[in-house]
Design an enzyme around this catalytic site. Structure first.
Site, PDB file in Angstrom:
ATOM      1  N   ASP A   8      -4.697-104.625  12.190  1.00  0.00           N
ATOM      2  CA  ASP A   8      -3.374-104.300  12.705  1.00  0.00           C
ATOM      3  C   ASP A   8      -2.514-103.938  11.491  1.00  0.00           C
ATOM      4  O   ASP A   8      -2.939-104.123  10.342  1.00  0.00           O
ATOM      5  CB  ASP A   8      -2.805-105.508  13.447  1.00  0.00           C
ATOM      6  CG  ASP A   8      -1.389-105.288  13.909  1.00  0.00           C
ATOM      7  OD1 ASP A   8      -1.117-104.269  14.550  1.00  0.00           O
ATOM      8  OD2 ASP A   8      -0.527-106.138  13.591  1.00  0.00           O
ATOM      9  N   MET A   9      -1.312-103.445  11.716  1.00  0.00           N
ATOM     10  CA  MET A   9      -0.503-103.027  10.582  1.00  0.00           C
ATOM     11  C   MET A   9       0.812-103.790  10.490  1.00  0.00           C
ATOM     12  O   MET A   9       1.053-104.536   9.538  1.00  0.00           O
ATOM     13  CB  MET A   9      -0.222-101.520  10.666  1.00  0.00           C
ATOM     14  CG  MET A   9       0.486-100.960   9.442  1.00  0.00           C
ATOM     15  SD  MET A   9       0.866 -99.195   9.627  1.00  0.00           S
ATOM     16  CE  MET A   9       2.208 -99.263  10.836  1.00  0.00           C
ATOM     17  N   ASP A  10       1.704-103.636  11.471  1.00  0.00           N
ATOM     18  CA  ASP A  10       3.028-104.253  11.411  1.00  0.00           C
ATOM     19  C   ASP A  10       2.924-105.773  11.428  1.00  0.00           C
ATOM     20  O   ASP A  10       2.312-106.356  12.316  1.00  0.00           O
ATOM     21  CB  ASP A  10       3.885-103.791  12.588  1.00  0.00           C
ATOM     22  CG  ASP A  10       4.223-102.311  12.502  1.00  0.00           C
ATOM     23  OD1 ASP A  10       4.957-101.937  11.572  1.00  0.00           O
ATOM     24  OD2 ASP A  10       3.734-101.536  13.338  1.00  0.00           O
ATOM     25  N   SER A 109      -3.307 -99.824  15.414  1.00  0.00           N
ATOM     26  CA  SER A 109      -1.902-100.228  15.498  1.00  0.00           C
ATOM     27  C   SER A 109      -1.245 -99.743  16.782  1.00  0.00           C
ATOM     28  O   SER A 109      -1.626 -98.715  17.343  1.00  0.00           O
ATOM     29  CB  SER A 109      -1.142 -99.661  14.291  1.00  0.00           C
ATOM     30  OG  SER A 109       0.239 -99.888  14.396  1.00  0.00           O
ATOM     31  N   ALA A 110      -0.224-100.478  17.205  1.00  0.00           N
ATOM     32  CA  ALA A 110       0.597-100.037  18.335  1.00  0.00           C
ATOM     33  C   ALA A 110       1.644 -99.014  17.904  1.00  0.00           C
ATOM     34  O   ALA A 110       2.283 -98.396  18.745  1.00  0.00           O
ATOM     35  CB  ALA A 110       1.282-101.244  18.983  1.00  0.00           C
ATOM     36  N   LYS A 142      -1.709-102.283  23.354  1.00  0.00           N
ATOM     37  CA  LYS A 142      -1.958-103.717  23.285  1.00  0.00           C
ATOM     38  C   LYS A 142      -1.059-104.423  24.296  1.00  0.00           C
ATOM     39  O   LYS A 142       0.065-103.971  24.517  1.00  0.00           O
ATOM     40  CB  LYS A 142      -1.678-104.238  21.871  1.00  0.00           C
ATOM     41  CG  LYS A 142      -2.555-103.609  20.794  1.00  0.00           C
ATOM     42  CD  LYS A 142      -2.171-104.092  19.407  1.00  0.00           C
ATOM     43  CE  LYS A 142      -2.991-103.435  18.324  1.00  0.00           C
ATOM     44  NZ  LYS A 142      -2.628-103.888  16.961  1.00  0.00           N
ATOM     45  N   ASP A 167      -1.875-110.322  13.655  1.00  0.00           N
ATOM     46  CA  ASP A 167      -0.834-111.321  13.421  1.00  0.00           C
ATOM     47  C   ASP A 167      -0.093-111.710  14.689  1.00  0.00           C
ATOM     48  O   ASP A 167       0.638-112.699  14.693  1.00  0.00           O
ATOM     49  CB  ASP A 167       0.192-110.795  12.405  1.00  0.00           C
ATOM     50  CG  ASP A 167       1.020-109.656  12.971  1.00  0.00           C
ATOM     51  OD1 ASP A 167       2.233-109.849  13.165  1.00  0.00           O
ATOM     52  OD2 ASP A 167       0.461-108.585  13.238  1.00  0.00           O
TER      53      ASP A 167
END
Length: 222
Positions: A8-10, A109-110, A142, A167
């Protein structure tokens, strides 16, 4: 063996969640919605359109459509994240750890693709990733598994042989539903939340990821 590692990213690689929250507060203030950081945190991991719908269901507004609000959030977030976002502790080291193992890496990622690319450029991590994939390119965001399954498919990897780092609770649901082993890295305010108990391993920060944890994960792929 691990065929791929998906991140994931953020909030995981980049400390962008406070930026997203402030952007949401600023944009919703234009339609007099009394949004709070706590409400934003409840919806962490949702895509922008789902987040806007979530807020509308709780506090409906007039004057702008949900689409307009979503577009304003994305545009402002893109500018602020590209200029202000900082790496999460341990993120570059964890990415390089897997790259050194010659394991293909991907972002799932979203966020939209332009924000993903801006973050990878800002953190100077783009060369380590074989691909980056946005849930906005899939039918569902997601917590559905589509983005993880789509990224695995593009990598030519078996989802059951993939490891995902997340996360957020919604992101973790997405990766688990895709059939992947998971490392949960919750924010401090929800570290003890039982929604993260479904993760294969939970750590308080990527700074804690090391060779011992990697060896434990390898055992689960045999």
């Amino acid at each position: 063996m691990i065929e791929a590692v998906l991140f994931d990213m953020d909030g995981l690689l980049v400390d962008s969640e406070p930026i997203w929250q402030q952007v949401a507060l600023d944009v919703f203030a234009t339609v007099n919605v009394p949004l709070t950081v706590e409400i934003c945190q409840e919806a962490t991991g949702l895509g922008t359109s789902q987040f806007v719908q979530y807020i509308y269901d709780r506090m409906p507004w007039t004057g702008k459509t949900q689409l307009q609000i979503g577009e304003e959030i994305l545009a402002l977030a893109h500018v602020r994240i590209a200029h202000d976002a900082q790496e999460m502790p341990g993120a570059p080291e964890t990415v390089r750890f897997f790259a050194d193992q010659n394991i293909p890496l991907a972002i799932a990622s979203a966020s939209p693709m332009n924000i993903i690319e801006s973050v990878l450029d800002r953190l100077e991590l783009k060369p380590y990733f074989k691909l980056w994939h946005s849930a906005l390119l899939e039918a569902r965001n997601k917590p559905y598994p589509d983005v993880y399954l789509g990224a695995a498919r593009r990598l030519g990897a078996n989802p059951a042989r993939c490891l995902a780092f997340e996360d957020s609770g919604n992101g973790l649901k997405s990766a688990v539903a895709a059939g992947m082993l998971t490392v949960a890295v919750p924010a401090a305010y929800e570290l003890s939340d039982p929604k993260f108990d479904v993760a294969t391993i939970k750590i308080p920060s990527l700074r804690y990821f090391d060779q011992n944890i990697f060896n434990t994960l390898l055992q689960k792929f045999r």
